[in-house]
Design a protein around this motif. Structure first.
Motif, PDB file in Angstrom:
ATOM      1  N   THR A   3      58.441  19.141 -14.700  1.00 38.87           N
ATOM      2  CA  THR A   3      57.156  19.104 -14.022  1.00 38.87           C
ATOM      3  C   THR A   3      56.473  20.435 -14.156  1.00 38.87           C
ATOM      4  O   THR A   3      57.104  21.476 -14.299  1.00 38.87           O
ATOM      5  N   THR A   5      52.418  22.565 -13.205  1.00 37.97           N
ATOM      6  CA  THR A   5      51.305  22.571 -12.253  1.00 37.97           C
ATOM      7  C   THR A   5      50.311  21.457 -12.547  1.00 37.97           C
ATOM      8  O   THR A   5      49.580  21.044 -11.649  1.00 37.97           O
ATOM      9  N   ASP A   7      51.205  18.462 -13.802  1.00 35.09           N
ATOM     10  CA  ASP A   7      51.898  17.184 -13.842  1.00 35.09           C
ATOM     11  C   ASP A   7      51.412  16.307 -12.697  1.00 35.09           C
ATOM     12  O   ASP A   7      51.587  16.660 -11.527  1.00 35.09           O
ATOM     13  N   GLU A  10      53.555  15.412  -9.434  1.00 30.18           N
ATOM     14  CA  GLU A  10      53.678  16.241  -8.246  1.00 30.18           C
ATOM     15  C   GLU A  10      52.798  15.706  -7.112  1.00 30.18           C
ATOM     16  O   GLU A  10      53.212  15.658  -5.958  1.00 30.18           O
ATOM     17  N   LEU A  13      54.249  12.449  -5.858  1.00 32.05           N
ATOM     18  CA  LEU A  13      55.439  12.611  -5.033  1.00 32.05           C
ATOM     19  C   LEU A  13      55.086  12.682  -3.552  1.00 32.05           C
ATOM     20  O   LEU A  13      55.765  12.089  -2.708  1.00 32.05           O
TER      21      LEU A  13
END
Length: 274
Positions: A3, A5, A7, A10, A13
């Protein structure tokens, strides 16, 4: 998959964890409990997806978990994930609702005596046929307690519902929560990680916004009816196939789930169909 910054996973999630966090707060679970569970899950994933022997240092690099924790977790006795067994009471309901020997000619489930005969099996024979890991009397008390079965004046037992709905907050409901969500998340994760040309699991949803409460309720009723009909059809077919292969050593598993989220007045989204 790494992952960064940029991605999008994130951001995803946080959204994925939001309902789980809500359940944790409601049940009094804190960050310490979640942190320990996440460490174990990350370590298991790192070990499962790496080729060859994985050192503590490499496991730490892959997961971000401190080497001391890696060493501790690996030293603990590994019991592995608990084997998911179908709830005995739910399994009995499934057989009672679909097995021909427990149905009238019109397909409706028969009222059953506790103990039947070879040509007309009763409730105890039903429980033994399902190979449930509970005594017939224990299963019966569970079904009576949850209102799925009713004792008639003549002593026979009547099936009132084809679906077992565990009591709110009960251990059975937690087990269903785990089994349902983990299966769906596993299917979606396999799709997320699939490479070009790899087969993908069927995972579809229909989403609409800007609907009136009446429209949401209409869609809710229609969806519930059709989803229940599909689940009952697949349940009957799966039970019949399992019966034919009862003496085999096959260990294949199959999961079909359905969910509906009616939320009038909820967060507005662009209308989309996927």
């Amino acid at each position: 998959m790494t992952t960064g910054t940029d991605d999008p996973f994130e951001a995803a999630l946080a959204a994925l964890l939001a309902p789980l966090a809500q359940a944790m707060v409601a049940r009094g679970l804190t960050l310490g409990t979640a942190n320990e569970a996440l460490k174990k899950a990350l370590l298991e994933a790192a070990l499962a997806t790496s080729e060859g022997k994985v050192s503590d240092s490499k496991a730490s690099l892959l997961t971000g978990i401190h080497r001391k924790d890696i060493k501790r977790l690996r030293a603990e006795e590994s019991e592995g994930p608990p084997r998911r067994s179908v709830n005995a009471a739910a399994l009995v309901l499934s057989y009672w609702a679909t097995a021909p020997e427990y149905q009238h000619k019109n397909g409706s489930p028969r009222d059953l005596p506790r103990s039947g005969s070879k040509n007309s099996p009763g409730f105890d024979e039903l429980v033994r046929q399902t190979r449930a890991d509970m005594a017939p009397g224990t299963v019966l008390q569970a079904l009576l307690g949850q209102g799925a079965v009713e004792l008639q004046e003549d002593g026979r037992l009547r099936l009132l519902t084809h679906t077992l709905l565990p009591a709110a907050g009960s251990a059975e409901q937690v087990a269903a929560y785990q089994a349902t969500l983990s299966a769906h998340l596993a299917a979606a994760t396999q799709n997320l990680l699939a490479g070009n040309g790899d087969s993908r699991n069927f995972d579809r949803a229909v989403r609409y916004s800007h609907l009136s409460p009446a429209s949401v309720e209409k869609l809710h009723r229609l969806s519930a009816q059709k989803a229940q009909a599909l689940l009952e059809e697949i349940n009957a077919e799966a039970r019949a196939l399992q019966e034919k292969e009862a003496e085999s050593s096959f260990d294949g598993r199959f999961v079909l789930g359905a969910y509906i989220l009616p939320s009038p007045g909820g967060t507005s989204e662009e209308e989309e169909e996927t």
